[in-house]
Design an enzyme around this catalytic site. Structure first.
Site, PDB file in Angstrom:
ATOM      1  N   GLU A 165       0.801  -1.223   0.000  1.00 52.51           N
ATOM      2  CA  GLU A 165       0.000   0.000   0.000  1.00 52.51           C
ATOM      3  C   GLU A 165       0.838   1.280   0.000  1.00 52.51           C
ATOM      4  O   GLU A 165       0.346   2.354   0.314  1.00 52.51           O
ATOM      5  CB  GLU A 165      -0.967  -0.008   1.202  1.00 52.51           C
ATOM      6  CG  GLU A 165      -2.393  -0.392   0.860  1.00 52.51           C
ATOM      7  CD  GLU A 165      -2.596  -1.868   0.483  1.00 52.51           C
ATOM      8  OE1 GLU A 165      -1.657  -2.677   0.684  1.00 52.51           O
ATOM      9  OE2 GLU A 165      -3.673  -2.201  -0.038  1.00 52.51           O
ATOM     10  N   ARG A 215       2.564  -8.692   4.312  1.00 53.64           N
ATOM     11  CA  ARG A 215       1.619  -8.153   3.317  1.00 53.64           C
ATOM     12  C   ARG A 215       2.424  -7.548   2.174  1.00 53.64           C
ATOM     13  O   ARG A 215       3.171  -6.580   2.372  1.00 53.64           O
ATOM     14  CB  ARG A 215       0.714  -7.116   3.994  1.00 53.64           C
ATOM     15  CG  ARG A 215      -0.329  -6.557   3.078  1.00 53.64           C
ATOM     16  CD  ARG A 215      -1.731  -6.833   3.577  1.00 53.64           C
ATOM     17  NE  ARG A 215      -2.705  -6.168   2.738  1.00 53.64           N
ATOM     18  CZ  ARG A 215      -3.474  -5.170   3.138  1.00 53.64           C
ATOM     19  NH1 ARG A 215      -3.412  -4.747   4.391  1.00 53.64           N
ATOM     20  NH2 ARG A 215      -4.326  -4.617   2.316  1.00 53.64           N
ATOM     21  N   TRP A 578     -13.284  11.528  -5.232  1.00 52.10           N
ATOM     22  CA  TRP A 578     -12.354  11.658  -6.371  1.00 52.10           C
ATOM     23  C   TRP A 578     -12.699  10.656  -7.474  1.00 52.10           C
ATOM     24  O   TRP A 578     -12.507  10.949  -8.666  1.00 52.10           O
ATOM     25  CB  TRP A 578     -10.898  11.492  -5.910  1.00 52.10           C
ATOM     26  CG  TRP A 578     -10.526  10.092  -5.470  1.00 52.10           C
ATOM     27  CD1 TRP A 578     -10.647   9.581  -4.217  1.00 52.10           C
ATOM     28  CD2 TRP A 578      -9.985   9.043  -6.279  1.00 52.10           C
ATOM     29  NE1 TRP A 578     -10.214   8.271  -4.185  1.00 52.10           N
ATOM     30  CE2 TRP A 578      -9.788   7.927  -5.438  1.00 52.10           C
ATOM     31  CE3 TRP A 578      -9.627   8.941  -7.623  1.00 52.10           C
ATOM     32  CZ2 TRP A 578      -9.266   6.715  -5.904  1.00 52.10           C
ATOM     33  CZ3 TRP A 578      -9.105   7.739  -8.092  1.00 52.10           C
ATOM     34  CH2 TRP A 578      -8.924   6.636  -7.236  1.00 52.10           C
ATOM     35  N   GLY A 652     -34.955  11.034   6.887  1.00 53.39           N
ATOM     36  CA  GLY A 652     -35.167  12.245   6.095  1.00 53.39           C
ATOM     37  C   GLY A 652     -36.382  13.022   6.543  1.00 53.39           C
ATOM     38  O   GLY A 652     -36.436  14.250   6.403  1.00 53.39           O
TER      39      GLY A 652
END
Ligand code: NAP
Ligand code: SF4
Length: 675
Positions: A165, A215, A578, A652
């Site tokens: 990562e 990892r 994004w 809501g």
């Protein structure tokens, strides 16, 4: 006979046996940072009771400079050992196994003390890293080994060394971040040295009967990342250095390719792990977007890996494995990969939870126990707020009747599921349907109820949701103007040139829906890989296609408008906004901000700019779609109030502003817990 023979098969590690092939992957929940060790322990114990074979904690720093941010949890002192023992004791009592992840963040550490192989600043951190000298590198290795020894002392069954990562160890592996010319840089042998030394010295320090998971980044998805040959070479060296298991890491945090979002196909990267199978002799774990036992079984039965790592699905349902064992797969609360209550919280400095399961990380505080006095409960509205209230109330022993005027449960979730990339919402509605039936909730659909229908109940809950806000634009009643409900629910025909009014979550969703044609890339892996420019790392370094993203042509010409001057999509999810912006940009959407809506006519949408209403402009279009937000639907609540009937108003119907399913579900569950 189980439907998941591969997933439920034990895995013999020699000195210990894992009871099945499911690992709970590491998640940074923020729980460790609360220092409420009872609460942390209960989170992990709950998952241990749920049947998972092995869990990995959130990333724990081996020292200050390597911690993800100042104040993040570390394993450096005897006090840390004592605190973590509370976790390991509770997990072992619950019949589970747990490894502590050692996370050295390197240049991703959010602070001025961050270190790295070379002074190459990360695009996702404001802090330039301090390059390490030989002594500095030796100190980092020693600190990681020390954290492993302390983790062993705290009773952990193993450690996971975070090498993927884009964190510290990963930063040494690739020339993207390693510009050194000493024995830690240059050739791949030199760049691998840190990873190998960390594992070799950790094994030396902890002895043989202790799990070491490494990892490994199997596809970096950044420029100048590793080739597949380098990944294999590293994996073989890590095995020789003494690792017990190899786990898969996918993509660096700075990569501009989504790797876990809901629009990523399920098990999208299992093929990457499969390429390593047979090249090492220790077990290999695959990960990313594996969220049902069916997907896990498919991945394992097709030889992609020896084990699967599920992280967020363990937030959504702590009992994932036990339900699979019992043949109750349909009752597993699905992780819809939305990131809304987990990663968005983490990156917003808030404690992690789960949109689907608000009890995640709140196990000690939000308790759904049997009610002392059982009541009859009427709930009006079968959207997320009403459904979550109904379920938790029924679990507590209350008699629940759920009304909705629609012919199906799910409310606005039924619109979300129409959007390409949001297919997971189908599973969420299916799960609610299963649970409502299982819990014996009486459901009355297609039924518009008034105040007189609600007499005789002990509790009345109004979850009638929202209605679209009227933007009052002259000409909005013309035939060429639609609301998002016309488009997503009623599939109204839409022209080739479209102006979308309102750039909130629904404006983005509607735009994605209108731009799309044919197969959803989320359900077609080769198409998705082409759209985002992902390829086989054996063919191109790092798995980046040289031609870049190749999205299919937009089905329509879309202009997305808002009155605000700020960048479009600012209010979208921190970790997913994004992706939505990139998707729309790839499809040539025009983003227009700072507008006043003047009128709509045959030509299209007339707008002007600024307070002085300058620069009158026509957005020529065939259809205008209104996505201008929502207001509460409170008519029933108001009518009950007039009649003097007490009711609870949630979701809501309570507050429409910035409503999302996360808030609605959380509010509903908490109300039911208090009835
Ligand atoms: P929203 O996020 O409140 O956005 C409403 C949009 O309408 C804004 O762009 C706003 O921008 C505009 N607007 C507000 N009043 C207006 C008016 N009188 N005339 C014209 N435009 C007006 O609401 P939404 O898009 O309906 O979404 C509802 C909720 O669902 C959101 O809270 C969102 O979190 C959630 N949701 C999220 C996602 C996601 O994250 N992907 C997807 C779907 C839904 P201006 O005021 O600048 O014009
Ligand atoms: Fe999954 Fe969303 Fe829950 Fe996170 S918040 S665990 S992504 S369902």
């Amino acid at each position: 006979m189980t439907a998941y023979p591969n997933m439920l098969a034990p895995l013999d590690l020699g000195f210990t046996t894992l009871k099945n092939r499911v690992l709970m992957g590491s998640m940074h929940t923020g729980l460790e940072e609360t220092r409420d060790w009872n609460r942390v322990a209960e989170f992990y114990a709950d998952r241990a009771r749920g049947g998972v074979a092995l869990m990995v904690t959130g990333g724990i720093g081996p020292n200050l400079e390597g911690s993800v941010l100042p104040g993040a949890a570390m394993m450096t002192t005897e006090e840390d050992v004592a605190n973590h023992s509370i976790i390991t004791d509770r997990v072992h009592e619950a019949g589970g196994k747990i490894a502590m992840q050692i996370l050295h963040a390197g240049r991703y550490s959010y602070g001025p003390k961050c270190v790295s192989p070379s002074p190459v600043k990360s695009p996702i951190s404001p802090f330039p890293p301090n390059p390490l000298d030989e002594d500095g590198i030796e100190k980092q290795i020693a600190d990681i080994v020390n954290a492993s020894v302390l983790a062993q002392k705290a009773g952990y069954d193993g450690v996971e060394i975070m090498g993927s990562e884009g964190y510290f160890i990963n930063q040494f592996l690739v020339t993207h971040t390693n510009k050194r010319d000493d024995r830690w840089g240059g050739s791949y042998e030199n760049r691998m040295r840190l990873a190998i030394e960390v594992v070799r010295r950790t094994r030396e320090a902890v002895g043989t009967d202790f799990i070491i998971i490494y990892r490994l980044s199997m596809i970096d998805l950044i420029p100048n990342g590793s080739t597949h040959d380098e990944v294999v070479q590293l994996a073989q060296e890590i095995e020789k250095a003494g690792a017990t298991i190899l786990n898969t890491g996918i993509g660096w945090h700075e990569a501009r390719i989504p790797t876990i979002a809901t629009s990523v196909p399920r098990a999208a990267f299992a093929w990457v792990t499969k390429k390593l199978m047979g090249k090492v002799s220790i077990p290999v774990i695959t990960s990313n977007r594996i969220n049902t036992p069916e997907v896990a079984e498919e991945v394992l039965s097709t030889g992609c890996a020896d084990m699967v790592s599920l992280a967020r699905p363990m937030l959504a349902d702590a009992d994932f494995v036990n339900k699979a064992i019992a043949g109750d797969g349909a009752k597993i609360a699905p992780c819809i990969a939305c990131n809304q209550a987990c990663l968005d919280h983490t990156f917003g400095g808030k404690l992690t939870s789960c949109l689907v399961n608000p009890r995640a990380c709140h196990e000690t505080e939000l308790v759904i126990d049997k009610a002392e006095v059982t009541k009859s409960v009427a709930i009006v509205g079968a959207g997320p707020a009403g459904l979550s209230t109904a379920m938790a109330a029924a679990e507590r022993g209350h008699t629940v009747t759920l009304f909705d005027r629609a012919d199906e449960i799910g409310g606005q979730l039924n619109m979300a599921k129409q959007v390409p990339g949001k297919e997971e919402f189908w599973g969420l509605v299916d799960w609610y349907r299963t649970m409502v039936a299982d819990l014996g909730i009486t459901v009355q659909l297609g039924r518009e109820v008034g105040p007189d229908d609600l007499t005789g109940f002990d509790e009345v809950i109004i979850a009638t949701g929202v209605i679209p806000r009227d933007p009052s634009i002259p000409g909005q009643d013309r035939d060429n103007v639609l609301s998002y409900i016309d488009v997503l629910r009623h599939k109204a025909p839409v022209g080739d040139r479209v102006a979308v009014i309102g750039a909130g979550g629904i404006g983005f969703d509607v735009s994605e829906y209108l731009l799309h044609e044919g197969d959803s890339p989320t359900e077609n892996l080769p198409l998705w890989m082409k759209e985002w420019g992902v390829t086989d790392p054996a063919e191109h370094r790092s798995g980046l296609a040289p031609e870049g993203p190749q999205p299919h042509a937009p089905a329509r010409q879309v202009t997305l408008l808002q009155r605000k001057k700020q960048a479009h999509g600012k209010g979208l999810g921190k970790t997913t906004g994004w992706i939505h912006r990139a998707t729309l940009k790839m499809k040539d959407v025009s983003f227009v901000g700072g507008v006043n809506y003047e009128r709509i006519d045959d030509q299209g949408l007339h707008v002007s700019f600024g307070e002085e209403r300058a620069d009158p402009t026509v957005i020529e279009c065939d259809t205008v779609v209104l996505c201008s937000g929502q207001i509460s639907e409170r008519s029933l609540a108001d009518a009950l109030e007039v009649k003097g009937v007490n009711c609870h108003v949630i979701g809501g119907a309570d507050v429409a502003a910035e409503l999302d399913a996360k808030r609605a579900i959380n509010q509903g569950t908490r109300l039911a817990a208090s009835l």
